[in-house]
Design a protein around this motif. Structure first.
Motif, PDB file in Angstrom:
ATOM      1  N   TRP A 271       0.869  -1.101   0.022  1.00  0.00           N
ATOM      2  CA  TRP A 271      -0.037   0.069   0.033  1.00  0.00           C
ATOM      3  C   TRP A 271       0.928   1.123   0.009  1.00  0.00           C
ATOM      4  CZ3 TRP A 271       0.572   3.576   3.837  1.00  0.00           C
ATOM      5  CH2 TRP A 271       0.980   3.202   5.081  1.00  0.00           C
TER       6      TRP A 271
ATOM      7  N   LEU B  88       3.375   1.890  -2.096  1.00  0.00           N
ATOM      8  CA  LEU B  88       4.057   2.242  -3.276  1.00  0.00           C
ATOM      9  C   LEU B  88       3.242   3.449  -3.796  1.00  0.00           C
ATOM     10  CD1 LEU B  88       5.236  -0.619  -3.137  1.00  0.00           C
ATOM     11  CD2 LEU B  88       4.800  -0.707  -5.419  1.00  0.00           C
ATOM     12  N   GLU B  89       1.918   3.562  -3.891  1.00  0.00           N
ATOM     13  CA  GLU B  89       1.431   4.870  -4.314  1.00  0.00           C
ATOM     14  C   GLU B  89       1.753   6.120  -3.692  1.00  0.00           C
ATOM     15  OE1 GLU B  89      -3.110   6.391  -5.471  1.00  0.00           O
ATOM     16  OE2 GLU B  89      -2.827   4.366  -5.123  1.00  0.00           O
ATOM     17  N   PRO B  90       1.630   6.059  -2.115  1.00  0.00           N
ATOM     18  CA  PRO B  90       2.069   7.250  -1.405  1.00  0.00           C
ATOM     19  C   PRO B  90       3.769   7.805  -1.889  1.00  0.00           C
ATOM     20  CG  PRO B  90       0.818   6.048   0.048  1.00  0.00           C
ATOM     21  CD  PRO B  90       1.103   5.197  -1.382  1.00  0.00           C
TER      22      PRO B  90
ATOM     23  N   ALA C  91       5.165   6.919  -4.480  1.00  0.00           N
ATOM     24  CA  ALA C  91       5.337   7.580  -5.850  1.00  0.00           C
ATOM     25  C   ALA C  91       4.669   9.136  -6.037  1.00  0.00           C
ATOM     26  CB  ALA C  91       4.587   6.818  -6.754  1.00  0.00           C
ATOM     27  N   ALA C  92       3.730   9.451  -5.017  1.00  0.00           N
ATOM     28  CA  ALA C  92       3.140  10.848  -5.179  1.00  0.00           C
ATOM     29  C   ALA C  92       4.141  11.627  -4.439  1.00  0.00           C
ATOM     30  CB  ALA C  92       1.848  10.566  -4.318  1.00  0.00           C
TER      31      ALA C  92
ATOM     32  N   THR D 141       2.596  -3.769  -9.716  1.00  0.00           N
ATOM     33  CA  THR D 141       1.907  -2.548  -9.381  1.00  0.00           C
ATOM     34  C   THR D 141       2.835  -1.317  -9.345  1.00  0.00           C
ATOM     35  OG1 THR D 141       2.208  -2.981  -6.894  1.00  0.00           O
ATOM     36  CG2 THR D 141       0.323  -4.067  -8.020  1.00  0.00           C
ATOM     37  N   ALA D 142       3.564  -1.404  -9.562  1.00  0.00           N
ATOM     38  CA  ALA D 142       4.905  -0.053  -9.210  1.00  0.00           C
ATOM     39  C   ALA D 142       4.648   0.749 -10.562  1.00  0.00           C
ATOM     40  CB  ALA D 142       6.291  -0.615  -8.948  1.00  0.00           C
ATOM     41  N   GLY D 143       4.628   1.847 -10.492  1.00  0.00           N
ATOM     42  CA  GLY D 143       4.259   3.159 -11.507  1.00  0.00           C
ATOM     43  C   GLY D 143       5.685   3.361 -12.175  1.00  0.00           C
TER      44      GLY D 143
END
Length: 364
Positions: free
Chosen positions: A240, A242-244, A246-247, A273-275
């Motif tokens: 969970w 990874l998204e924060p 990346a942001a 799931t990684a950007g």
């Protein structure tokens, strides 16, 4: 972009907005600025826009009913417009705010006077407050003019060369020194590197001078200027996160976010799931060996002796011209500078990481 300025002195803006690049931008239709007389929305023989404050005290307060009519008329004329109240109590205008507001299609600036506007205007009728610094002006008009200029130069086509905006002071640290003819004046010579025609050497000199000047004159901006050369490395993060992460990387302009995962199965799952900004790698030590010249920093997960304060980390990052990696989690890598946590009470939590990044790269 369409901009409306609500003011009791509409002629204040005519000469400034009609000159220079703003005047040319208006001629091209890139920006349309119109000042609207607030008194047009007042009633009575003298069209008053202010009244005595409830509870007594010095000065006059601008009336909520007049402001309501003016703002609502502006919203009808410019649907979707963002309404901004100029006030010394608001957040300070900076490059990031100018960039954000430049993405709007329409803006309405509200210029207060006297002892300010009725609090109900600020609470219910505008979208945000904005200040240009910790000082008080006679009115919001000079502040609105500064904001319009800062925002308009971010619009495509207003500045002839996009590079001029991209390398502005504060966008990429303080701007490097600039020189023009003659090459020598009163014994003051232009640096030889600028006269030699080696463009790679010139760019390197400008980058180093920009960083040095930022670290010397505005150490609060130094880390932010260096962010594009910084990697954030996180050991074995939960999915969970990874998204924060990346942001945060996008928000601060980091070069890369590295998630170092030991277990091969977890590594494969996270890669799915990684950007684009997040790179999932194997053990961290192997990744660090590939970058021997980069400086290493480790955000400690508990307070301890010998840890560097935030100001020292910012100065060291500014000096790291070959890049830097900030590691969070686990034991510090060899030769890493240990940084004191932002939230000692919960230093190992992801919240402590994000608070530390915000303070470091935003200079707060």
């Amino acid at each position: 972009m369409n901009i409306r300025v609500l003011t009791i002195f509409p002629t204040f803006f005519s000469s400034c907005l009609g000159e220079g690049l703003l005047g040319k931008a208006a001629d091209k239709g890139l920006v349309n600025v119109a000042a609207v007389n607030l008194r047009d929305y007042a009633t009575g023989r003298h069209r008053p826009v202010d009244d005595v404050p409830y509870g007594g005290g010095a000065g006059m307060v601008m009336k909520v009913d007049v402001w309501a009519k003016a703002i609502e008329a502006a919203r009808r004329e410019l649907p979707g417009a963002r309404v901004v109240l100029l006030t010394p109590q608001g957040p300070k205008l900076d490059e990031q705010t100018a960039l954000r507001l430049a993405r709007e299609t329409s803006l309405v600036f509200c210029c207060g006077r006297y002892e300010g506007v009725d609090e109900r205007v600020a609470e219910h009728l505008v979208d945000e407050w904005l200040s240009i610094g910790d000082f008080v002006l006679t009115g919001g008009e000079p502040a609105a003019l500064a904001a319009i200029d800062a925002i308009a130069r971010k619009l495509p086509g207003v500045i002839g060369k996009a590079e001029s905006v991209e390398t502005d002071t504060f966008t990429a640290g303080l701007k490097h020194p600039a020189y023009t003819r003659p090459p020598e004046f009163r014994g003051w010579r232009v640096p030889e590197v600028l006269l030699g025609g080696n463009h790679a050497a010139i760019e390197d000199w400008r980058r180093r001078e920009s960083l040095a000047r930022t670290a010397r004159l505005r150490p609060d901006l130094a880390a932010g200027a260096a962010a594009s050369r910084v990697r954030l490395a996180v050991r074995d993060p939960e999915p969970w996160l990874l998204e924060p992460l990346a942001a945060a990387g996008r928000a601060y302009g980091l070069r890369e976010v590295v998630c170092a995962v030991v277990d091969p199965d977890r590594r494969r799952a996270l890669r799915e799931t990684a950007g684009d900004l997040v790179k999932v790698t194997g053990p961290l030590d192997a990744a660090l060996r590939k970058r021997p010249k980069e400086r290493l920093f480790h955000l400690a997960d508990r307070p301890g002796p010998g840890q560097a304060p935030l100001a020292e980390i910012a100065a060291r990052l500014a000096a790291a011209t070959d890049g830097a990696t900030i590691v969070w989690g686990g034991e510090p890598p060899r030769k890493a500078v240990s940084a004191a946590p932002a939230l000692p009470g919960e230093a190992a939590s992801p919240l402590a990481l994000f608070v530390w990044l915000e303070r470091l790269f935003s200079g707060r």
